[in-house]
Every structure is written in C-alpha cells, then in structure tokens.
Design a protein around this motif. Sequence first.
Motif, PDB file in Angstrom:
ATOM      1  N   ALA A 286       2.168  -6.785  -3.699  1.00  0.00           N
ATOM      2  CA  ALA A 286       2.391  -5.817  -3.180  1.00  0.00           C
ATOM      3  C   ALA A 286       2.332  -6.142  -1.553  1.00  0.00           C
ATOM      4  O   ALA A 286       3.177  -5.420  -0.671  1.00  0.00           O
ATOM      5  N   MET A 287       1.059  -6.311  -0.522  1.00  0.00           N
ATOM      6  CA  MET A 287       0.903  -6.196  -0.215  1.00  0.00           C
ATOM      7  C   MET A 287       1.780  -7.245   1.185  1.00  0.00           C
ATOM      8  O   MET A 287       2.065  -6.788   2.310  1.00  0.00           O
TER       9      MET A 287
ATOM     10  N   ARG B 232      -5.851   0.217   6.293  1.00  0.00           N
ATOM     11  CA  ARG B 232      -5.099  -0.437   6.561  1.00  0.00           C
ATOM     12  C   ARG B 232      -5.043  -1.735   7.378  1.00  0.00           C
ATOM     13  O   ARG B 232      -4.903  -3.054   6.410  1.00  0.00           O
TER      14      ARG B 232
ATOM     15  N   ASP C 180       5.839  -1.548  -5.947  1.00  0.00           N
ATOM     16  CA  ASP C 180       6.409  -0.140  -5.613  1.00  0.00           C
ATOM     17  C   ASP C 180       5.501   0.647  -5.043  1.00  0.00           C
ATOM     18  O   ASP C 180       4.792   0.830  -4.198  1.00  0.00           O
TER      19      ASP C 180
ATOM     20  N   ALA D 296       2.257  -0.773  -2.877  1.00  0.00           N
ATOM     21  CA  ALA D 296       2.853  -0.065  -1.810  1.00  0.00           C
ATOM     22  C   ALA D 296       3.178   0.867  -1.640  1.00  0.00           C
ATOM     23  O   ALA D 296       2.106   1.275  -0.459  1.00  0.00           O
ATOM     24  N   LYS D 297       3.706   1.995  -1.826  1.00  0.00           N
ATOM     25  CA  LYS D 297       3.382   3.656  -2.091  1.00  0.00           C
ATOM     26  C   LYS D 297       2.012   4.201  -1.649  1.00  0.00           C
ATOM     27  O   LYS D 297       2.022   5.044  -0.802  1.00  0.00           O
TER      28      LYS D 297
ATOM     29  N   ASP E 157       4.777  -7.721   0.728  1.00  0.00           N
ATOM     30  CA  ASP E 157       5.776  -7.111   0.924  1.00  0.00           C
ATOM     31  C   ASP E 157       6.109  -5.618   2.086  1.00  0.00           C
ATOM     32  O   ASP E 157       6.651  -5.969   2.663  1.00  0.00           O
ATOM     33  N   TYR E 158       4.586  -5.092   2.172  1.00  0.00           N
ATOM     34  CA  TYR E 158       4.347  -3.826   2.660  1.00  0.00           C
ATOM     35  C   TYR E 158       4.124  -4.015   3.925  1.00  0.00           C
ATOM     36  O   TYR E 158       5.154  -3.805   4.617  1.00  0.00           O
TER      37      TYR E 158
ATOM     38  N   GLN F 132       0.128   3.449   1.596  1.00  0.00           N
ATOM     39  CA  GLN F 132       1.200   4.271   2.589  1.00  0.00           C
ATOM     40  C   GLN F 132      -0.174   5.557   2.435  1.00  0.00           C
ATOM     41  O   GLN F 132       0.588   6.011   3.819  1.00  0.00           O
TER      42      GLN F 132
END
Length: 80
Positions: free
Chosen positions: A63-64, A42, A27, A30-31, A66-67, A34
């Motif tokens: 992580a990416m 990105r 999380d 990813a945050k 999911d992102y 972003q």
Amino acid sequence: MKASDLVRMANQITDYFCIYPKSEAIDGIAKHIQASWEPRMRNALKAHIDAGGEGLSPLFLEAMTDYFKGPKSPVKAAAR
C-alpha cells in the motif's frame, strides 16, 4: 516517534483492512495514513520503509509503495 511505534500502528491498520478485497485494503490503508497521520509520522514511516521496512506487513508495504508514488491522476494516465 519511535519506529517501533509506527510499525505497531501501521500493522494495526493493516489488520483492520486485511478482511477487504486486496485493492480496497490497499486503498483504505493509504487513505487512512494520508487522513490520520501527521506529516512527521508519514516522513518517519517513509524513512523506515527506505531503510528496509523491518516489521511492517507485506500488505502495508504494498500500500505504501503506491502511496509514496503519488496520486493517480487521469491527466497523467492520458499523457502516457
């Protein structure tokens, strides 16, 4: 920006978050992407991942994954 620079920065972010429990690390990574990376970065990262993601840490790739699927919406979950 060169892919090697993106990989280096991505792995530095992962190194920072790797001490957290896995779900929090994913999380957090990813945050951070972003909030801190501009769209061009990105997009270049997505292209690098789509080309195999050479050099990126497994935790970052997870992580990416999911992102790039998009936000987790309670509305979407309820519709299933």
